[in-house]
Design an enzyme around this catalytic site. Sequence first.
Site, PDB file in Angstrom:
ATOM      1  N   LEU A  33      -4.664   4.796  -6.053  1.00  0.00           N
ATOM      2  CA  LEU A  33      -5.595   5.087  -4.956  1.00  0.00           C
ATOM      3  C   LEU A  33      -7.059   4.838  -5.325  1.00  0.00           C
ATOM      4  O   LEU A  33      -7.960   5.399  -4.698  1.00  0.00           O
ATOM      5  CB  LEU A  33      -5.408   6.527  -4.437  1.00  0.00           C
ATOM      6  CG  LEU A  33      -3.997   6.877  -3.938  1.00  0.00           C
ATOM      7  CD1 LEU A  33      -3.945   8.325  -3.480  1.00  0.00           C
ATOM      8  CD2 LEU A  33      -3.561   5.942  -2.813  1.00  0.00           C
ATOM      9  N   ASN A  35      -8.616   2.063  -4.914  1.00  0.00           N
ATOM     10  CA  ASN A  35      -9.201   1.230  -3.862  1.00  0.00           C
ATOM     11  C   ASN A  35      -8.299   1.214  -2.635  1.00  0.00           C
ATOM     12  O   ASN A  35      -8.163   0.202  -1.950  1.00  0.00           O
ATOM     13  CB  ASN A  35      -9.439  -0.200  -4.366  1.00  0.00           C
ATOM     14  CG  ASN A  35     -10.357  -0.987  -3.439  1.00  0.00           C
ATOM     15  OD1 ASN A  35     -11.232  -0.435  -2.798  1.00  0.00           O
ATOM     16  ND2 ASN A  35     -10.132  -2.292  -3.355  1.00  0.00           N
ATOM     17  N   ASP A  58      -0.990   5.321 -12.197  1.00  0.00           N
ATOM     18  CA  ASP A  58      -1.697   4.138 -12.671  1.00  0.00           C
ATOM     19  C   ASP A  58      -0.717   3.274 -13.465  1.00  0.00           C
ATOM     20  O   ASP A  58       0.124   3.805 -14.214  1.00  0.00           O
ATOM     21  CB  ASP A  58      -2.865   4.579 -13.566  1.00  0.00           C
ATOM     22  CG  ASP A  58      -3.838   3.456 -13.865  1.00  0.00           C
ATOM     23  OD1 ASP A  58      -3.441   2.507 -14.595  1.00  0.00           O
ATOM     24  OD2 ASP A  58      -4.982   3.525 -13.407  1.00  0.00           O
ATOM     25  N   LYS A  84      -9.933  -6.450  -7.875  1.00  0.00           N
ATOM     26  CA  LYS A  84      -9.877  -7.785  -7.261  1.00  0.00           C
ATOM     27  C   LYS A  84     -11.193  -8.347  -6.739  1.00  0.00           C
ATOM     28  O   LYS A  84     -11.183  -9.334  -6.010  1.00  0.00           O
ATOM     29  CB  LYS A  84      -8.867  -7.773  -6.109  1.00  0.00           C
ATOM     30  CG  LYS A  84      -9.228  -6.833  -4.965  1.00  0.00           C
ATOM     31  CD  LYS A  84      -8.169  -6.848  -3.882  1.00  0.00           C
ATOM     32  CE  LYS A  84      -8.520  -5.966  -2.707  1.00  0.00           C
ATOM     33  NZ  LYS A  84      -9.704  -6.408  -1.961  1.00  0.00           N
ATOM     34  N   SER A 124      -3.298 -15.634  -7.749  1.00  0.00           N
ATOM     35  CA  SER A 124      -4.425 -16.072  -6.923  1.00  0.00           C
ATOM     36  C   SER A 124      -4.724 -17.542  -7.141  1.00  0.00           C
ATOM     37  O   SER A 124      -4.502 -18.095  -8.229  1.00  0.00           O
ATOM     38  CB  SER A 124      -5.654 -15.243  -7.289  1.00  0.00           C
ATOM     39  OG  SER A 124      -6.828 -15.813  -6.783  1.00  0.00           O
ATOM     40  N   ALA A 125      -5.278 -18.162  -6.111  1.00  0.00           N
ATOM     41  CA  ALA A 125      -5.715 -19.551  -6.229  1.00  0.00           C
ATOM     42  C   ALA A 125      -6.846 -19.713  -7.230  1.00  0.00           C
ATOM     43  O   ALA A 125      -7.139 -20.834  -7.655  1.00  0.00           O
ATOM     44  CB  ALA A 125      -6.166 -20.071  -4.864  1.00  0.00           C
ATOM     45  N   TYR A 149     -12.179 -12.013 -12.925  1.00  0.00           N
ATOM     46  CA  TYR A 149     -11.037 -11.691 -12.059  1.00  0.00           C
ATOM     47  C   TYR A 149     -10.003 -12.804 -12.117  1.00  0.00           C
ATOM     48  O   TYR A 149      -8.815 -12.574 -12.342  1.00  0.00           O
ATOM     49  CB  TYR A 149     -11.506 -11.478 -10.618  1.00  0.00           C
ATOM     50  CG  TYR A 149     -10.394 -11.587  -9.610  1.00  0.00           C
ATOM     51  CD1 TYR A 149      -9.421 -10.597  -9.507  1.00  0.00           C
ATOM     52  CD2 TYR A 149     -10.281 -12.705  -8.774  1.00  0.00           C
ATOM     53  CE1 TYR A 149      -8.384 -10.707  -8.594  1.00  0.00           C
ATOM     54  CE2 TYR A 149      -9.250 -12.821  -7.861  1.00  0.00           C
ATOM     55  CZ  TYR A 149      -8.302 -11.820  -7.770  1.00  0.00           C
ATOM     56  OH  TYR A 149      -7.273 -11.934  -6.886  1.00  0.00           O
ATOM     57  N   LYS A 153      -5.920 -13.040 -13.728  1.00  0.00           N
ATOM     58  CA  LYS A 153      -4.727 -13.566 -13.052  1.00  0.00           C
ATOM     59  C   LYS A 153      -4.078 -14.674 -13.886  1.00  0.00           C
ATOM     60  O   LYS A 153      -2.849 -14.737 -14.017  1.00  0.00           O
ATOM     61  CB  LYS A 153      -5.105 -14.095 -11.665  1.00  0.00           C
ATOM     62  CG  LYS A 153      -5.555 -13.030 -10.682  1.00  0.00           C
ATOM     63  CD  LYS A 153      -4.442 -12.055 -10.338  1.00  0.00           C
ATOM     64  CE  LYS A 153      -4.825 -11.119  -9.226  1.00  0.00           C
ATOM     65  NZ  LYS A 153      -3.790 -10.116  -8.920  1.00  0.00           N
ATOM     66  N   TYR A 177      -1.942 -16.897  -3.977  1.00  0.00           N
ATOM     67  CA  TYR A 177      -2.380 -16.955  -2.594  1.00  0.00           C
ATOM     68  C   TYR A 177      -3.874 -16.990  -2.456  1.00  0.00           C
ATOM     69  O   TYR A 177      -4.623 -16.847  -3.394  1.00  0.00           O
ATOM     70  CB  TYR A 177      -1.730 -15.890  -1.724  1.00  0.00           C
ATOM     71  CG  TYR A 177      -1.584 -14.509  -2.261  1.00  0.00           C
ATOM     72  CD1 TYR A 177      -0.365 -14.078  -2.762  1.00  0.00           C
ATOM     73  CD2 TYR A 177      -2.645 -13.613  -2.208  1.00  0.00           C
ATOM     74  CE1 TYR A 177      -0.220 -12.786  -3.213  1.00  0.00           C
ATOM     75  CE2 TYR A 177      -2.496 -12.323  -2.645  1.00  0.00           C
ATOM     76  CZ  TYR A 177      -1.283 -11.907  -3.154  1.00  0.00           C
ATOM     77  OH  TYR A 177      -1.134 -10.626  -3.592  1.00  0.00           O
ATOM     78  N   ASN A 198     -16.420  -6.652  -0.337  1.00  0.00           N
ATOM     79  CA  ASN A 198     -16.643  -7.839  -1.159  1.00  0.00           C
ATOM     80  C   ASN A 198     -16.137  -9.105  -0.481  1.00  0.00           C
ATOM     81  O   ASN A 198     -16.536 -10.203  -0.839  1.00  0.00           O
ATOM     82  CB  ASN A 198     -15.957  -7.683  -2.518  1.00  0.00           C
ATOM     83  CG  ASN A 198     -16.633  -6.661  -3.389  1.00  0.00           C
ATOM     84  OD1 ASN A 198     -17.753  -6.857  -3.839  1.00  0.00           O
ATOM     85  ND2 ASN A 198     -15.970  -5.540  -3.627  1.00  0.00           N
ATOM     86  N   ARG A 292     -22.999 -16.432  -4.690  1.00  0.00           N
ATOM     87  CA  ARG A 292     -22.484 -15.407  -5.590  1.00  0.00           C
ATOM     88  C   ARG A 292     -22.020 -16.062  -6.884  1.00  0.00           C
ATOM     89  O   ARG A 292     -21.470 -17.174  -6.857  1.00  0.00           O
ATOM     90  CB  ARG A 292     -21.293 -14.670  -4.967  1.00  0.00           C
ATOM     91  CG  ARG A 292     -21.628 -13.827  -3.766  1.00  0.00           C
ATOM     92  CD  ARG A 292     -20.424 -13.021  -3.307  1.00  0.00           C
ATOM     93  NE  ARG A 292     -19.259 -13.860  -3.057  1.00  0.00           N
ATOM     94  CZ  ARG A 292     -18.110 -13.387  -2.558  1.00  0.00           C
ATOM     95  NH1 ARG A 292     -17.981 -12.114  -2.284  1.00  0.00           N
ATOM     96  NH2 ARG A 292     -17.087 -14.198  -2.347  1.00  0.00           N
TER      97      ARG A 292
END
Length: 338
Positions: A33, A35, A58, A84, A124-125, A149, A153, A177, A198, A292
């Site tokens: 919890l 996020n 966790d 993330k 993730s891509a 980040y 991955k 994804y 974000n 960014r």
Amino acid sequence: MSILVTGGAGFIGSHTCVELLNAGYDPIILDNLCNSKSESVKRIKEITGKDVKFYECDIRDRAGLDKIFAENKIDAVIHFAGLKAVGESCAKPLEYYDNNIGGSVILCEAMAAAGCKKIVFSSSATVYGSENISPLKEDMPEGKTTNPYGTTKLYIERILKDVCASDSEWSVCLLRYFNPIGAHKSGRIGEDPNGIPNNLVPYITQVAIGKLSHLNVNGNDYPTPDGTGVRDYIHVVDLALGHLKAVEKVLGENGCFTYNLGTGNGYSVLEVVKAFEKACDKPIKYVIAPRRPGDIATCYSDPSKAKAELGWEAVRGIDEMCEDSWRWQSQNPNGYGD
């Protein structure tokens, strides 16, 4: 069949749990919890009319993981849990390496000890880095990530590939994804980030609802048609259904499999703003802000492998994504805090 869903109270996890329940699986939610909100678990039950087990835990808590595996016969794991935010990862890399990589190692150790060796990983891509040209394909070289980040991955993918190579009983599905947006049609679950979002669409929705004064468009000097970043936005329900196909894959076949989950279409930031203005029937105020750190100009997928091997493809377009995002935000102006 029981599926442990780490991060199951989060945005993608909650939608995936709904689809698992609708398909006859028994998801077990694990979430710390940090996020997400426990209210999402209640709403999963409300939407489906079915009960779901929830453990506040966790993934770095080995004793907690062992307890969950001891109390349940778990057939496979869908692993969403992780920090993330690209920008935050640049400011707090050690936190990201500890949570994402360290937690994944501990999770795999607990799985192996319990004899559960089937995992679908939320990748993730970003693992493709900045040098591959879109559309991105699974056989392209990965590795030149542009932020911590994305590096987490990448490393977790490599760890899972090594685990799979070391033990033929493992089955791993790496789902790369792109940019999940949208929400469940009911308007009862959606993306509810802590603090200032974000990601683009939650930021837009909070401007539309009046919580934020304007959208910061980070960079308008990229080599794209309108100068703003281009991304492959995918409806979260399409994404969730992709995870069900991946679960079928790992339950039915051992080995390591990698798939893109995207639409294959790229939309710029300003194109998404325009689509959202249509959905909410009001203008979205924005200002141009600096780029960014860690962002790249263009990123969209070639999803043909997932269609060919998993029988999955995204079917919801950008207008539906924005309409569903707006329904969620307008019905829940304070997210799960209402």
